[in-house]
Design a protein around this motif. Structure first.
Motif, PDB file in Angstrom:
ATOM      1  N   ASP A   1       1.596   4.173  -6.734  1.00  0.00           N
ATOM      2  CA  ASP A   1       0.519   3.177  -7.348  1.00  0.00           C
ATOM      3  C   ASP A   1      -0.719   3.995  -7.701  1.00  0.00           C
ATOM      4  O   ASP A   1      -1.307   3.414  -8.760  1.00  0.00           O
ATOM      5  CB  ASP A   1       0.245   2.336  -6.137  1.00  0.00           C
ATOM      6  N   ARG A   2      -1.113   4.969  -7.193  1.00  0.00           N
ATOM      7  CA  ARG A   2      -2.430   5.828  -7.396  1.00  0.00           C
ATOM      8  C   ARG A   2      -2.210   6.712  -8.502  1.00  0.00           C
ATOM      9  O   ARG A   2      -2.959   6.574  -9.630  1.00  0.00           O
ATOM     10  CB  ARG A   2      -3.089   6.282  -6.376  1.00  0.00           C
ATOM     11  N   VAL A   3      -1.431   7.618  -8.320  1.00  0.00           N
ATOM     12  CA  VAL A   3      -1.351   8.708  -9.231  1.00  0.00           C
ATOM     13  C   VAL A   3      -0.262   8.653 -10.265  1.00  0.00           C
ATOM     14  O   VAL A   3       0.117   9.532 -10.822  1.00  0.00           O
ATOM     15  CB  VAL A   3      -1.166   9.995  -8.326  1.00  0.00           C
TER      16      VAL A   3
ATOM     17  N   VAL B   1       4.917  11.774  -8.159  1.00  0.00           N
ATOM     18  CA  VAL B   1       5.126  11.531  -6.770  1.00  0.00           C
ATOM     19  C   VAL B   1       6.542  11.987  -6.520  1.00  0.00           C
ATOM     20  O   VAL B   1       7.260  12.676  -5.659  1.00  0.00           O
ATOM     21  CB  VAL B   1       4.754  10.050  -6.260  1.00  0.00           C
ATOM     22  N   ILE B   2       7.379  11.522  -7.441  1.00  0.00           N
ATOM     23  CA  ILE B   2       8.937  11.744  -7.312  1.00  0.00           C
ATOM     24  C   ILE B   2       9.134  13.179  -7.288  1.00  0.00           C
ATOM     25  O   ILE B   2       9.973  13.791  -6.815  1.00  0.00           O
ATOM     26  CB  ILE B   2       9.518  10.726  -8.321  1.00  0.00           C
ATOM     27  N   LEU B   3       8.486  14.034  -8.317  1.00  0.00           N
ATOM     28  CA  LEU B   3       8.875  15.279  -8.472  1.00  0.00           C
ATOM     29  C   LEU B   3       8.499  15.899  -7.322  1.00  0.00           C
ATOM     30  O   LEU B   3       9.123  17.115  -6.714  1.00  0.00           O
ATOM     31  CB  LEU B   3       8.058  16.137  -9.712  1.00  0.00           C
ATOM     32  N   PHE B   4       7.381  15.802  -6.681  1.00  0.00           N
ATOM     33  CA  PHE B   4       6.983  16.275  -5.455  1.00  0.00           C
ATOM     34  C   PHE B   4       8.015  15.953  -4.319  1.00  0.00           C
ATOM     35  O   PHE B   4       8.322  17.021  -3.272  1.00  0.00           O
ATOM     36  CB  PHE B   4       5.820  15.940  -4.960  1.00  0.00           C
ATOM     37  N   GLY B   5       8.502  14.739  -4.173  1.00  0.00           N
ATOM     38  CA  GLY B   5       9.461  14.471  -3.329  1.00  0.00           C
ATOM     39  C   GLY B   5      10.896  15.342  -3.510  1.00  0.00           C
ATOM     40  O   GLY B   5      11.332  15.665  -2.432  1.00  0.00           O
TER      41      GLY B   5
ATOM     42  N   PRO C   1      -4.865  -4.793 -11.769  1.00  0.00           N
ATOM     43  CA  PRO C   1      -6.109  -4.340 -11.060  1.00  0.00           C
ATOM     44  C   PRO C   1      -5.873  -2.912 -10.724  1.00  0.00           C
ATOM     45  O   PRO C   1      -5.038  -2.400 -10.614  1.00  0.00           O
ATOM     46  CB  PRO C   1      -6.163  -5.215  -9.546  1.00  0.00           C
ATOM     47  N   ALA C   2      -7.119  -2.373 -10.518  1.00  0.00           N
ATOM     48  CA  ALA C   2      -7.011  -0.657 -10.507  1.00  0.00           C
ATOM     49  C   ALA C   2      -7.217  -0.446  -9.171  1.00  0.00           C
ATOM     50  O   ALA C   2      -7.976   0.578  -8.802  1.00  0.00           O
ATOM     51  CB  ALA C   2      -8.334  -0.103 -11.333  1.00  0.00           C
ATOM     52  N   GLN C   3      -6.670  -1.093  -8.197  1.00  0.00           N
ATOM     53  CA  GLN C   3      -6.555  -0.532  -6.647  1.00  0.00           C
ATOM     54  C   GLN C   3      -5.351  -1.185  -6.210  1.00  0.00           C
ATOM     55  O   GLN C   3      -4.492  -1.655  -6.973  1.00  0.00           O
ATOM     56  CB  GLN C   3      -7.580  -1.472  -5.975  1.00  0.00           C
ATOM     57  N   THR C   4      -4.936  -0.434  -5.039  1.00  0.00           N
ATOM     58  CA  THR C   4      -3.783  -0.625  -4.672  1.00  0.00           C
ATOM     59  C   THR C   4      -3.829  -1.924  -3.331  1.00  0.00           C
ATOM     60  O   THR C   4      -4.970  -1.831  -2.963  1.00  0.00           O
ATOM     61  CB  THR C   4      -3.039   0.738  -3.961  1.00  0.00           C
ATOM     62  N   GLY C   5      -2.681  -2.016  -2.903  1.00  0.00           N
ATOM     63  CA  GLY C   5      -2.851  -3.067  -1.868  1.00  0.00           C
ATOM     64  C   GLY C   5      -3.008  -2.248  -0.588  1.00  0.00           C
ATOM     65  O   GLY C   5      -2.778  -1.107  -0.186  1.00  0.00           O
ATOM     66  N   THR C   6      -2.880  -3.168   0.596  1.00  0.00           N
ATOM     67  CA  THR C   6      -3.087  -2.361   1.944  1.00  0.00           C
ATOM     68  C   THR C   6      -1.797  -2.796   2.695  1.00  0.00           C
ATOM     69  O   THR C   6      -1.126  -3.830   2.459  1.00  0.00           O
ATOM     70  CB  THR C   6      -4.405  -2.902   2.542  1.00  0.00           C
ATOM     71  N   ALA C   7      -1.609  -1.960   3.707  1.00  0.00           N
ATOM     72  CA  ALA C   7      -0.278  -2.427   4.530  1.00  0.00           C
ATOM     73  C   ALA C   7      -0.441  -3.738   4.990  1.00  0.00           C
ATOM     74  O   ALA C   7       0.728  -4.585   5.049  1.00  0.00           O
ATOM     75  CB  ALA C   7      -0.437  -1.355   5.608  1.00  0.00           C
ATOM     76  N   LEU C   8      -1.456  -4.207   5.537  1.00  0.00           N
ATOM     77  CA  LEU C   8      -1.768  -5.649   5.964  1.00  0.00           C
ATOM     78  C   LEU C   8      -1.332  -6.666   5.016  1.00  0.00           C
ATOM     79  O   LEU C   8      -0.701  -7.788   5.508  1.00  0.00           O
ATOM     80  CB  LEU C   8      -3.036  -5.885   6.493  1.00  0.00           C
ATOM     81  N   GLU C   9      -1.671  -6.674   3.657  1.00  0.00           N
ATOM     82  CA  GLU C   9      -1.357  -7.357   2.677  1.00  0.00           C
ATOM     83  C   GLU C   9       0.117  -7.604   2.580  1.00  0.00           C
ATOM     84  O   GLU C   9       0.787  -8.588   2.624  1.00  0.00           O
ATOM     85  CB  GLU C   9      -1.952  -7.150   1.333  1.00  0.00           C
TER      86      GLU C   9
ATOM     87  N   PRO D   1       2.645  -8.591  -5.579  1.00  0.00           N
ATOM     88  CA  PRO D   1       1.540  -8.517  -6.816  1.00  0.00           C
ATOM     89  C   PRO D   1       1.398  -7.210  -7.370  1.00  0.00           C
ATOM     90  O   PRO D   1       1.741  -6.486  -6.630  1.00  0.00           O
ATOM     91  CB  PRO D   1       0.207  -8.933  -6.038  1.00  0.00           C
ATOM     92  N   PRO D   2       1.309  -6.870  -8.756  1.00  0.00           N
ATOM     93  CA  PRO D   2       1.547  -5.888  -9.445  1.00  0.00           C
ATOM     94  C   PRO D   2       0.613  -4.795  -8.690  1.00  0.00           C
ATOM     95  O   PRO D   2       1.083  -3.345  -8.727  1.00  0.00           O
ATOM     96  CB  PRO D   2       0.692  -6.260 -10.835  1.00  0.00           C
ATOM     97  N   HIS D   3      -0.587  -5.005  -8.148  1.00  0.00           N
ATOM     98  CA  HIS D   3      -1.341  -4.091  -7.527  1.00  0.00           C
ATOM     99  C   HIS D   3      -0.885  -3.264  -6.386  1.00  0.00           C
ATOM    100  O   HIS D   3      -1.298  -2.283  -5.876  1.00  0.00           O
ATOM    101  CB  HIS D   3      -2.796  -4.246  -7.408  1.00  0.00           C
ATOM    102  N   MET D   4       0.236  -3.884  -5.791  1.00  0.00           N
ATOM    103  CA  MET D   4       0.935  -3.174  -4.470  1.00  0.00           C
ATOM    104  C   MET D   4       2.380  -3.236  -4.803  1.00  0.00           C
ATOM    105  O   MET D   4       3.034  -3.313  -3.759  1.00  0.00           O
ATOM    106  CB  MET D   4       0.520  -4.107  -3.243  1.00  0.00           C
ATOM    107  N   LYS D   5       2.846  -3.280  -5.713  1.00  0.00           N
ATOM    108  CA  LYS D   5       4.288  -2.975  -6.068  1.00  0.00           C
ATOM    109  C   LYS D   5       4.852  -1.821  -5.410  1.00  0.00           C
ATOM    110  O   LYS D   5       5.753  -1.904  -4.737  1.00  0.00           O
ATOM    111  CB  LYS D   5       4.585  -3.148  -7.323  1.00  0.00           C
ATOM    112  N   GLY D   6       4.076  -0.835  -5.570  1.00  0.00           N
ATOM    113  CA  GLY D   6       4.801   0.442  -5.056  1.00  0.00           C
ATOM    114  C   GLY D   6       4.471   0.522  -3.314  1.00  0.00           C
ATOM    115  O   GLY D   6       5.755   1.146  -2.704  1.00  0.00           O
ATOM    116  N   LEU D   7       3.644   0.003  -2.957  1.00  0.00           N
ATOM    117  CA  LEU D   7       3.423  -0.204  -1.564  1.00  0.00           C
ATOM    118  C   LEU D   7       4.446  -0.951  -0.908  1.00  0.00           C
ATOM    119  O   LEU D   7       5.223  -1.074   0.034  1.00  0.00           O
ATOM    120  CB  LEU D   7       1.907  -0.515  -1.212  1.00  0.00           C
ATOM    121  N   ALA D   8       4.518  -2.282  -1.628  1.00  0.00           N
ATOM    122  CA  ALA D   8       5.584  -3.371  -1.052  1.00  0.00           C
ATOM    123  C   ALA D   8       7.120  -2.553  -1.020  1.00  0.00           C
ATOM    124  O   ALA D   8       7.851  -3.108  -0.005  1.00  0.00           O
ATOM    125  CB  ALA D   8       5.807  -4.615  -1.948  1.00  0.00           C
ATOM    126  N   LEU D   9       7.165  -2.129  -2.090  1.00  0.00           N
ATOM    127  CA  LEU D   9       8.716  -1.331  -2.041  1.00  0.00           C
ATOM    128  C   LEU D   9       8.682  -0.078  -1.015  1.00  0.00           C
ATOM    129  O   LEU D   9       9.876   0.441  -0.634  1.00  0.00           O
ATOM    130  CB  LEU D   9       9.016  -0.780  -3.603  1.00  0.00           C
TER     131      LEU D   9
END
Length: 406
Positions: free
Chosen positions: A77-79, A84-88, A200-208, A334-342
């Protein structure tokens, strides 16, 4: 008036879907190639006669996957998805090389831990969601689900051949090569997707994510689905050998037609689900189907054809759910935490894979295959109850879609 959007992938979506499904398939094939042969081939290694060490070596991949999915999802979500996939994938290749150079099961376990730490499933799924419109996303997710099932079928055929050719070390070198292919696809073939400037230019939190009712229900679902998958495959292969009169290296004779038939049946279900926008209803019906499969297997484990029938029904439900659930996660989050949710979704998936093997083996030893089948029925019932109040995500306005994709 803008032309209404068609329920088909446009060229950009098609390219991204095919490339990402291929990337997923290459990486999953590297994982699945071990499953049919590892317990036998590992006997040539120091410590390979200890089933506890063998199980730990296999399970370590799932454990490190579970730990790293959320950090990798947040990072994507951030970079961005691609770096991220290449590093993994680099971690996956390094872990494969460690395994290929190992002469003891201890170092294979270390290599498997490194392999699993490259936890990119969430980032790949988020990249696919970024690349497709919501109303065709299930079809794109179905390509990934199909690629996973096809990778498993191919692994059943290739694994014995590869081990006979180069031993366990040769198999790990092939797996490292598959990681290299996936790296090349991610680096140079998958098209660039512009970042969503409206998000939004921020990511979500795990609690969300952990407090989101819809996402909780979908996480329960993917955990239950993959626990069921692995638990069934602890007991079904020996039954196929017993009732089919075939050896273990010919089990692909059963798996391949079952998977192909299930894919053919899955396609119209996914198409109808998209055209009628009945994603949540289809999900609930498929969970009910898993309940029936568990009971059917428990009551009809006395013949080859009954096993093949219920295994086919299982894969129909499994493949549809594999397509529907990540699509719903990408729609609900929500768009700002899609990657975290997945990332959370993939973490619960990995935990289900790990616990499916452990609990399936324990139940089979305690009460035989029937106990596993009844446990699947009970788990699916709990899943259905947990999912019953899940609401359909809001529809996307067609005019907006038509403006973005004229």
């Amino acid at each position: 008036m803008p032309k209404p959007a068609k329920l088909s992938l446009n060229p950009s979506e098609r390219r991204a879907s095919v490339c990402l499904a291929g990337l997923f398939a290459a990486r999953m094939l590297g994982l699945f190639l071990l499953l049919p042969v590892f317990a036998v081939a590992a006997q040539s290694l120091e410590g390979g006669l200890d089933p506890v060490q063998v199980g730990l070596a296999l399970g370590m991949y799932g454990l490190t996957q579970a730990v790293m999915q959320i950090p990798f999802g947040m990072a994507s979500d951030r970079v961005g998805r691609r770096p991220v996939i290449l590093f993994g994938l680099v971690l996956f290749i390094v872990g494969s090389v460690i395994c290929a150079l190992s002469e003891s099961l201890f170092w294979v376990t270390i290599g498997r831990a490194v392999q699993g730490s490259g936890a990119i499933s969430a980032a790949i799924t988020a990249w696919l969601a970024d690349s497709t419109r919501p109303e065709v996303r299930t079809r794109a997710m179905a390509m990934v689900g199909a690629s996973i099932g096809l990778s498993f079928a191919v692994s059943l055929v290739l694994a014995p051949v590869l081990v006979g050719w180069g031993g366990l070390q040769g198999l790990f070198w092939v797996i490292a090569g598959l990681g290299g292919v996936a790296f090349a696809v991610a680096a140079w073939v998958v098209p660039v997707v512009p970042r969503d400037t409206h998000a939004p230019a921020q990511t979500g939190t795990a609690l969300e994510v952990l407090g989101h009712g819809g996402l909780i229900r979908l996480n329960i679902g993917v955990f239950s689905l993959h626990l069921t998958q692995v638990a069934l495959f602890v007991v079904v292969p020996p039954l196929l050998v017993q009732f089919g009169g075939i050896s273990a290296d010919h089990l692909w004779h059963a798996y391949l037609p079952v998977i192909l038939v299930s894919f053919l049946l899955m396609v119209p279900i996914v198409f109808l689900t998209e055209t009628r926008r009945m994603h949540v209803l289809t999900l609930k019906l498929c969970v009910m189907l898993l309940m029936i499969v568990g009971a059917g297997l428990a009551l009809a484990t006395s013949g080859w054809w009954s096993l093949l029938f219920w295994l086919t029904v299982f894969f129909v439900a499994f493949n549809v759910l594999e397509a529907l659930q990540p699509s719903l996660v990408s729609r609900i989050a929500p768009p700002h935490m899609k990657g975290l949710a997945l990332g959370v979704y993939s973490t619960t998936q990995a935990l289900g894979l790990f616990l499916g093997g452990a609990l399936g083996g324990w139940l089979a030893r305690a009460g035989g295959p029937e106990s596993v089948f009844w446990a699947v029925t009970i788990l699916s019932t709990v899943w259905l109850v947990a999912t019953w109040s899940l609401k359909s995500p809001p529809m996307v306005q067609k005019a907006t879609v038509a403006t973005e994709h004229p």
